[in-house]
Design a protein around this motif. Sequence first.
Motif, short mmCIF file in Angstrom:
data_model
loop_
_atom_site.label_atom_id
_atom_site.label_comp_id
_atom_site.label_asym_id
_atom_site.label_seq_id
_atom_site.Cartn_x
_atom_site.Cartn_y
_atom_site.Cartn_z
N ARG A 1 111.57 7.07 27.75
CA ARG A 1 111.00 7.05 26.41
C ARG A 1 110.19 8.31 26.10
NH1 ARG A 1 107.32 3.43 25.25
NH2 ARG A 1 106.78 2.69 27.32
N LEU A 2 110.10 9.21 27.08
CA LEU A 2 109.32 10.43 26.92
C LEU A 2 110.19 11.56 26.37
CD1 LEU A 2 106.65 12.06 27.51
CD2 LEU A 2 107.68 12.59 29.74
N GLU A 3 109.66 12.29 25.39
CA GLU A 3 110.35 13.46 24.84
C GLU A 3 109.40 14.64 24.90
OE1 GLU A 3 112.98 13.27 21.23
OE2 GLU A 3 111.40 14.54 20.39
N VAL A 4 109.87 15.76 25.49
CA VAL A 4 109.05 16.95 25.64
C VAL A 4 109.76 18.12 24.98
CG1 VAL A 4 107.92 18.51 27.27
CG2 VAL A 4 108.15 16.07 27.84
N ASP A 5 109.14 18.68 23.95
CA ASP A 5 109.70 19.83 23.25
C ASP A 5 109.03 21.08 23.78
OD1 ASP A 5 110.38 21.86 21.43
OD2 ASP A 5 110.65 20.43 19.80
N THR A 6 109.75 21.84 24.59
CA THR A 6 109.15 23.00 25.25
C THR A 6 108.97 24.18 24.30
OG1 THR A 6 111.35 23.78 25.98
CG2 THR A 6 110.13 22.34 27.48
N GLN A 7 109.58 24.11 23.13
CA GLN A 7 109.43 25.19 22.17
C GLN A 7 108.20 25.01 21.31
OE1 GLN A 7 112.57 25.74 19.09
NE2 GLN A 7 112.69 27.83 19.85
N SER A 8 107.95 23.77 20.87
CA SER A 8 106.80 23.51 20.00
C SER A 8 105.60 22.99 20.79
CB SER A 8 107.17 22.51 18.91
OG SER A 8 107.55 21.27 19.48
N TYR A 9 105.75 22.82 22.11
CA TYR A 9 104.66 22.33 22.96
C TYR A 9 104.17 20.96 22.49
CZ TYR A 9 104.40 26.75 25.47
OH TYR A 9 104.69 27.84 26.26
N VAL A 10 105.11 20.08 22.21
CA VAL A 10 104.79 18.72 21.78
C VAL A 10 105.46 17.74 22.73
CG1 VAL A 10 105.12 16.98 19.99
CG2 VAL A 10 104.47 19.31 19.35
N ALA A 11 104.70 16.76 23.21
CA ALA A 11 105.24 15.68 24.03
C ALA A 11 104.91 14.36 23.34
CB ALA A 11 104.64 15.71 25.43
N GLY B 1 108.28 8.49 17.76
CA GLY B 1 107.39 8.66 18.89
C GLY B 1 105.96 8.93 18.50
N VAL B 2 105.05 8.63 19.44
CA VAL B 2 103.63 8.91 19.26
C VAL B 2 103.28 10.12 20.11
CG1 VAL B 2 101.28 8.04 19.50
CG2 VAL B 2 103.13 6.48 18.84
N GLN B 3 102.70 11.13 19.49
CA GLN B 3 102.42 12.39 20.18
C GLN B 3 101.26 12.23 21.16
OE1 GLN B 3 102.44 15.81 17.63
NE2 GLN B 3 101.03 16.94 18.94
N LEU B 4 101.41 12.85 22.33
CA LEU B 4 100.36 12.87 23.34
C LEU B 4 99.44 14.05 23.09
CD1 LEU B 4 102.65 12.23 26.42
CD2 LEU B 4 100.79 10.71 25.73
N ALA B 5 98.15 13.83 23.21
CA ALA B 5 97.17 14.91 23.04
C ALA B 5 96.93 15.53 24.42
CB ALA B 5 95.88 14.35 22.46
N ALA C 1 106.12 19.07 31.42
CA ALA C 1 107.39 19.71 31.10
C ALA C 1 108.13 20.13 32.37
CB ALA C 1 107.17 20.92 30.21
N HIS C 2 107.39 20.64 33.35
CA HIS C 2 108.02 21.07 34.60
C HIS C 2 108.66 19.89 35.31
CE1 HIS C 2 108.72 23.75 37.97
NE2 HIS C 2 108.18 22.85 38.79
N MET C 3 107.99 18.76 35.33
CA MET C 3 108.53 17.58 35.99
C MET C 3 109.68 16.97 35.20
SD MET C 3 104.98 15.80 37.30
CE MET C 3 105.80 14.55 38.31
N ALA C 4 109.61 17.10 33.86
CA ALA C 4 110.66 16.52 33.01
C ALA C 4 111.99 17.23 33.19
CB ALA C 4 110.23 16.55 31.55
N LYS C 5 111.96 18.46 33.68
CA LYS C 5 113.21 19.20 33.90
C LYS C 5 114.00 18.62 35.08
CE LYS C 5 111.37 23.55 32.08
NZ LYS C 5 110.91 24.93 32.40
#
Length: 231
Positions: free
Chosen positions: A133-143, A153-157, A167-171
């Motif tokens: 259920r996790l989404e990580v956008d490495t371009q906009s720095y939004v997870a 989705g609800v953005q993580l602060a 992001a590193h682990m999500a790869k």
Amino acid sequence: MTALILIAEDEPEIAEILDAYLTREGYRTYRVGNGQTVLDVQPVLKPDLVLLDIKMPGKDGWEVLAELRRRGNTPVVVVTALDQDIDRLQGLRIGADDYVVKPFNPVEVVARVGAVLRRTSASRSETVLRVGRLEVDTQSYVASVHAASGAAGVQLALTLTEFRVLAHMAKSPNRVFSRSELIDACLPGGDALERTVDSHMSNLRKKLDKLGAADMITVVRGVGYRLADQP
């Protein structure tokens, strides 16, 4: 889930034709007839593509396209009666992904929608990482974390370091990362201590816990941490 197409067209007959052909091809659709409404519903619906007429009430298509581009990279196919080269150039300059002139063959419009989605999806897959259920956008720095129902989705602060770690682990989901690996990859300078990683992980789990996803990050005793694709 199939792609959601937002049809922005104030002529009901044309909107119905587009809706029918897109639905027949398996797409989900949502129709609006006002430019301002496009901007109101886009953050909520998060359509995969917008079919955008230019001459609409509320805000015209040029204004809508410019605002959509300020917000992000939602694919946009302009569908309009404006057939001059200057109009095409303006649409592409503002950021349209394709430009279709009325009257059109609806089969061709559907084909162009598919082509744009394939092209943008391939590009987006390089920058957007999804783990459960996790989404990580490495371009906009939004997870963000999505609900099981598929709702928005609800953005993580996150701090910058927390984002880098996530992001590193999500790869490489389900792989176990040692603390030293995470230090080398995510904490520039090389002088961080292993307990610093533990602190960042603790903060990440607390933030994920607020969204019901704390179990996505697990501790592997004596080795390090894993980001699981199933919370």
